[in-house]
Write a protein that holds these residues in place. Sequence first.
Motif, PDB file in Angstrom:
ATOM      1  N   ALA B 178       0.756  -1.286  -0.098  1.00 61.23           N
ATOM      2  CA  ALA B 178       0.065   0.053   0.054  1.00 61.23           C
ATOM      3  C   ALA B 178       0.825   1.133  -0.004  1.00 61.23           C
ATOM      4  O   ALA B 178       0.505   2.174  -0.712  1.00 61.23           O
ATOM      5  CB  ALA B 178      -0.853  -0.024   1.072  1.00 61.23           C
ATOM      6  N   PHE B 179       1.983   1.127   0.849  1.00 65.77           N
ATOM      7  CA  PHE B 179       2.751   2.380   0.820  1.00 65.77           C
ATOM      8  C   PHE B 179       3.472   2.656  -0.524  1.00 65.77           C
ATOM      9  O   PHE B 179       3.541   3.760  -0.984  1.00 65.77           O
ATOM     10  CB  PHE B 179       3.943   2.081   1.737  1.00 65.77           C
ATOM     11  N   ALA B 180       3.946   1.618  -1.195  1.00 61.65           N
ATOM     12  CA  ALA B 180       4.497   1.575  -2.575  1.00 61.65           C
ATOM     13  C   ALA B 180       3.344   2.317  -3.442  1.00 61.65           C
ATOM     14  O   ALA B 180       3.874   3.111  -4.289  1.00 61.65           O
ATOM     15  CB  ALA B 180       4.922   0.210  -3.097  1.00 61.65           C
ATOM     16  N   ASN B 181       2.348   1.981  -3.492  1.00 61.60           N
ATOM     17  CA  ASN B 181       1.412   2.560  -4.263  1.00 61.60           C
ATOM     18  C   ASN B 181       1.109   3.945  -4.005  1.00 61.60           C
ATOM     19  O   ASN B 181       0.867   4.871  -4.959  1.00 61.60           O
ATOM     20  CB  ASN B 181      -0.005   1.675  -4.258  1.00 61.60           C
ATOM     21  N   CYS B 182       1.247   4.246  -2.835  1.00 67.37           N
ATOM     22  CA  CYS B 182       1.019   5.752  -2.361  1.00 67.37           C
ATOM     23  C   CYS B 182       1.932   6.528  -2.763  1.00 67.37           C
ATOM     24  O   CYS B 182       2.019   7.487  -3.330  1.00 67.37           O
ATOM     25  CB  CYS B 182       0.805   5.731  -0.891  1.00 67.37           C
ATOM     26  N   TRP B 183       3.295   6.024  -2.689  1.00 63.53           N
ATOM     27  CA  TRP B 183       4.345   6.474  -3.095  1.00 63.53           C
ATOM     28  C   TRP B 183       4.589   7.013  -4.483  1.00 63.53           C
ATOM     29  O   TRP B 183       5.019   8.038  -4.933  1.00 63.53           O
ATOM     30  CB  TRP B 183       5.998   5.952  -2.727  1.00 63.53           C
ATOM     31  N   LYS B 184       4.144   6.013  -5.054  1.00 66.11           N
ATOM     32  CA  LYS B 184       4.206   6.099  -6.717  1.00 66.11           C
ATOM     33  C   LYS B 184       3.069   7.074  -7.245  1.00 66.11           C
ATOM     34  O   LYS B 184       3.419   7.847  -8.176  1.00 66.11           O
ATOM     35  CB  LYS B 184       4.195   4.689  -7.222  1.00 66.11           C
ATOM     36  N   GLU B 185       1.934   6.887  -6.761  1.00 70.43           N
ATOM     37  CA  GLU B 185       0.945   7.481  -7.423  1.00 70.43           C
ATOM     38  C   GLU B 185       0.117   8.729  -6.694  1.00 70.43           C
ATOM     39  O   GLU B 185      -0.858   9.232  -7.459  1.00 70.43           O
ATOM     40  CB  GLU B 185      -0.190   6.378  -7.599  1.00 70.43           C
ATOM     41  N   THR B 186       0.443   8.964  -5.647  1.00 67.73           N
ATOM     42  CA  THR B 186      -0.180  10.149  -4.989  1.00 67.73           C
ATOM     43  C   THR B 186      -0.141  11.423  -5.892  1.00 67.73           C
ATOM     44  O   THR B 186      -1.369  12.023  -6.051  1.00 67.73           O
ATOM     45  CB  THR B 186       0.329  10.394  -3.367  1.00 67.73           C
ATOM     46  N   GLY B 187       0.891  11.911  -6.206  1.00 67.71           N
ATOM     47  CA  GLY B 187       1.118  13.158  -6.917  1.00 67.71           C
ATOM     48  C   GLY B 187       0.227  13.172  -8.128  1.00 67.71           C
ATOM     49  O   GLY B 187      -0.503  13.938  -8.609  1.00 67.71           O
ATOM     50  N   TRP B 188       0.399  11.872  -8.936  1.00 66.64           N
ATOM     51  CA  TRP B 188      -0.298  11.913 -10.069  1.00 66.64           C
ATOM     52  C   TRP B 188      -1.875  11.811 -10.070  1.00 66.64           C
ATOM     53  O   TRP B 188      -2.514  12.589 -10.731  1.00 66.64           O
ATOM     54  CB  TRP B 188      -0.018  10.345 -10.803  1.00 66.64           C
ATOM     55  N   ASN B 189      -2.316  11.007  -8.908  1.00 67.66           N
ATOM     56  CA  ASN B 189      -3.870  11.082  -8.522  1.00 67.66           C
ATOM     57  C   ASN B 189      -4.322  12.329  -8.238  1.00 67.66           C
ATOM     58  O   ASN B 189      -5.488  12.640  -8.418  1.00 67.66           O
ATOM     59  CB  ASN B 189      -4.020   9.830  -7.714  1.00 67.66           C
ATOM     60  N   ALA B 190      -3.509  13.148  -7.603  1.00 66.84           N
ATOM     61  CA  ALA B 190      -4.003  14.324  -6.988  1.00 66.84           C
ATOM     62  C   ALA B 190      -4.139  15.301  -8.377  1.00 66.84           C
ATOM     63  O   ALA B 190      -4.818  16.291  -8.059  1.00 66.84           O
ATOM     64  CB  ALA B 190      -2.969  15.044  -6.092  1.00 66.84           C
ATOM     65  N   ILE B 191      -3.701  15.187  -9.252  1.00 64.68           N
ATOM     66  CA  ILE B 191      -3.740  16.078 -10.437  1.00 64.68           C
ATOM     67  C   ILE B 191      -5.264  16.379 -10.787  1.00 64.68           C
ATOM     68  O   ILE B 191      -5.838  17.518 -10.864  1.00 64.68           O
ATOM     69  CB  ILE B 191      -2.924  15.506 -11.922  1.00 64.68           C
ATOM     70  N   ILE B 192      -6.033  15.484 -10.722  1.00 68.38           N
ATOM     71  CA  ILE B 192      -7.532  15.501 -11.308  1.00 68.38           C
ATOM     72  C   ILE B 192      -8.265  16.056 -10.175  1.00 68.38           C
ATOM     73  O   ILE B 192      -9.175  16.892 -10.613  1.00 68.38           O
ATOM     74  CB  ILE B 192      -8.189  14.069 -11.583  1.00 68.38           C
ATOM     75  N   TYR B 193      -7.950  15.953  -8.858  1.00 65.29           N
ATOM     76  CA  TYR B 193      -8.745  16.601  -7.836  1.00 65.29           C
ATOM     77  C   TYR B 193      -8.101  17.994  -7.561  1.00 65.29           C
ATOM     78  O   TYR B 193      -8.987  18.981  -7.562  1.00 65.29           O
ATOM     79  CB  TYR B 193      -8.145  15.948  -6.486  1.00 65.29           C
ATOM     80  N   LEU B 194      -6.739  18.423  -7.902  1.00 67.97           N
ATOM     81  CA  LEU B 194      -6.344  19.679  -7.772  1.00 67.97           C
ATOM     82  C   LEU B 194      -7.207  20.705  -9.112  1.00 67.97           C
ATOM     83  O   LEU B 194      -7.650  21.815  -8.821  1.00 67.97           O
ATOM     84  CB  LEU B 194      -4.828  19.850  -8.275  1.00 67.97           C
ATOM     85  N   ALA B 195      -7.417  19.762 -10.223  1.00 70.91           N
ATOM     86  CA  ALA B 195      -7.980  20.469 -11.193  1.00 70.91           C
ATOM     87  C   ALA B 195      -9.514  20.784 -10.958  1.00 70.91           C
ATOM     88  O   ALA B 195     -10.376  21.904 -11.173  1.00 70.91           O
ATOM     89  CB  ALA B 195      -7.964  19.696 -12.624  1.00 70.91           C
ATOM     90  N   ALA B 196     -10.121  19.867 -10.190  1.00 67.36           N
ATOM     91  CA  ALA B 196     -11.351  19.847  -9.433  1.00 67.36           C
ATOM     92  C   ALA B 196     -11.499  21.053  -8.631  1.00 67.36           C
ATOM     93  O   ALA B 196     -12.588  21.804  -8.771  1.00 67.36           O
ATOM     94  CB  ALA B 196     -12.258  18.588  -9.187  1.00 67.36           C
ATOM     95  N   ILE B 197     -10.694  21.231  -7.805  1.00 66.50           N
ATOM     96  CA  ILE B 197     -10.829  22.378  -6.928  1.00 66.50           C
ATOM     97  C   ILE B 197     -10.626  23.682  -7.398  1.00 66.50           C
ATOM     98  O   ILE B 197     -11.251  24.581  -7.051  1.00 66.50           O
ATOM     99  CB  ILE B 197      -9.294  22.034  -5.883  1.00 66.50           C
ATOM    100  N   THR B 198      -9.824  23.691  -8.621  1.00 67.30           N
ATOM    101  CA  THR B 198      -9.777  25.224  -9.245  1.00 67.30           C
ATOM    102  C   THR B 198     -10.982  25.498  -9.672  1.00 67.30           C
ATOM    103  O   THR B 198     -11.056  26.676 -10.092  1.00 67.30           O
ATOM    104  CB  THR B 198      -8.584  24.930 -10.379  1.00 67.30           C
ATOM    105  N   SER B 199     -11.715  24.612 -10.200  1.00 66.48           N
ATOM    106  CA  SER B 199     -12.806  24.851 -10.810  1.00 66.48           C
ATOM    107  C   SER B 199     -14.054  25.268  -9.763  1.00 66.48           C
ATOM    108  O   SER B 199     -15.296  25.804 -10.181  1.00 66.48           O
ATOM    109  CB  SER B 199     -13.395  23.870 -11.697  1.00 66.48           C
TER     110      SER B 199
END
Lengths: 298, 313
Positions: B178-199
Amino acid sequence: MKKKKSSIADKIFVACNTLFMIAFVVITLYPVLNTLAISFNDGIDAVRGGIYLVPRKFTLENYQTVLGKQNMMTGAYITLLRTIIGTVFALVSNALLAFIVSRKRFLFKSQLSLFWVITMYVNGGMIPVFLLYRNLHLTGTFWVYVVPGAVSAFNMLVLRTYMQGLPDSLEESAQLDGAGYWTVFSKIISPLCKPVYATVALFVAVYQWNSWFDAMLYNRMKSEYTTLQYELMKLLSSVMQQSGSAANAAAAGATASAVTPVSVRAAATIATMLPIICLYPFLQRYFVAGLTIGGVKE
Amino acid sequence: MARNTKTNAPAVKITWKEVKRQKFLLFWAAVFVIYGVIFYYLPLGGWIMAFQNYKPKDGFLHSKFVGFDKFIFLFQDDTFLKVLRNTLGMGILNLVSTFIMAIVFAILLNEVRSKIGKKAVQTISYLPHFLSWIIVTGILHDALSTSGIVNEVLMKLNIIDKEVNFFAHPGFFWPIVAFANCWKETGWNAIIYLAAITSIDPCLYEAASIDGAGRWAKIRYITLPGIKPTIMILLLMNVGNVLNAGFEVQYLLGNGLIKSVSDTIDIYVLTWGISQNDYSLGTAAGIFKSVVSIILIVIANYMAKRAGEERLF
C-alpha cells in the motif's frame, strides 16, 4: 482570499502544512538521490553503509560496468526502438479511430464506440492472450511489443473527447472546398489536436519505456529482444537473492572488481530513469491537460 | 465527465450515396474492427479452455469437456482461496490508501500560498509515477533492507533495538504494498482533484471568509463538497480495478517466506498457466477475476445511480 489578520490557528495550520509538504518531498526524493549517490560510489565501500546523499568514494566504475554489459546495451536499443515505433504507431491508430468515431455523420459511430468501450471492461486474460500471440507467431518477435497494444480504448476516448470539442464548421467548409476525409484528418483536425496528441504520445511512451512483463512472458528466450526494464529486473532479483546480509555482499566483493550487484543496479536504475526525469517536467502541461479531459485513470 | 456522447443531430440514413461518401471512414472503421476482433475479442473464445481439460495437442476442438470441474477445483484449492483473499485484501487496502492520500495531498497542496513552492512540490510529486515498478520496488527494497534507511532511522529514534527484516514478516507485506502504491501515485492521482478544486467558484471562499470561516471550515464545507462528484466517479472507475491491482509489486517483492500473503490471482495464473502449462486452470482463474470485476463495476454503478451521483454508464 487574503485574510487581514491571520489567527493563531491559521499559523499552526500553515506550519503543519509546510512540514507536511517538506516531509512529502523528502520521502519522494530521498530514495532517488540515495540511489544516485550509491551509483557513483565504490561498490565494496558502499557495503559498509552510511552513504546518504553524497558518494564517499567516488567512482565511475559502476556505470562502466553497466555500459560494458552486452544485454544492457541490447535492452537500451530495443527499449528505444519500441518506445519510438510503438508511440508513433499507437498515436496514428488511436487518432484515426478517434477521428472516425467523432465524425457526426459517420454511419456507425455509436456502434464503433461501443465496440471499443467494451474492450476496456472485458478481456480474455493472460493465458488466452498468450496462446493467441503464439498462434499469430508474434511471440519471439519485436512486434509483440508494438502491435497488440496499438489501439487502446482509453486513449481513443481521450482523443475523441478533444475532437468532439472542435467546431463542425471546420470540416464542413473544407468539404465544400472538395477536401476528402483524409485531408480533413491530416490537414485540419490533426494540427488542432497537437496538445492532446502530445498527451497520448506521452502516456504511450512512458508505458513502452517502462514495460518488462511482455519481454519476460513472450521473449524470455530471445535475448536479442530484451528490454532495459527486464534487464533491470534480472539485476534486482540477483540483488535480492543475496539480500541484505553483509557477509554475502563482502563475499561478492572479495572478487577483484570493486563493483557489487547493488552498486551496478543503482547505476542501471539511474541510467534507465534519466531520460524520463529529464523530460517529464517540460511535458507537465500536456499530461495535466490530458488527464483532465480524458476523465481519469492511466 | 468526458462521456457526453449524446448528440442530437438528425440520424444520417444509410444510403448508397452516403456509403460512397464515407468510404474512407468505413474502410478504416472495418480495419479497426478486424484488429479489435483479433486482439480483444478472439481471446474471449479462449475461455472455452476453462471448461475443458485442454491439451495443446488436441486443440479446442478435441479436448475433453469437463464442465465446471476446474472452477470446483479452484474453490477447493487452499492456495487459490489464499490468493483470492490476498488479491482482495491488497486491492482494497491500496484503493483506500491511495484515494485518501491523493485527496489529502491535493487539498493541502491547494492551501500552500507560495506559488513557486506549490509548483515545485507538484512537479516533484509526479516523478515516481514515471518510474517503472522495477525501479520502485528496487528502491523500496533498498530502503527497507536490514541495512536500509528505514531501519537506521527507527534505530536512531530508539523505536526498535534490533534491525527488522521487513520482507520476512508476513504482517508487513500488505502495508508495504500500500505504501509503495501511495509513494508512486499520490502526486499523479492528485492532478485530477487539483483541477477539480480550481474549478470551484472563488466567491464561495470569499463569502465564507466574510462569515468568519476558518481554513478547516472552508475545506470541510466548500472544498470537499466541491470535489465530491470527482471523488465519486474516480471511485467508481477504480472499484472495477480492485482485482487488477495485484501483480507487479507482489511478483517483484514476494519471496518464499511471505508467499502465503503476497501471491495474488495473477501470480497464480502465471504459475499454473504459463509455468505449469495447465492452461485450463489458469484460464478459469482469469475468468473468475474478470467476472468479479464486472460485477463490482455494475454494483458500484448501481449504487451511484441510487445515490444520485454521476455514473459511468
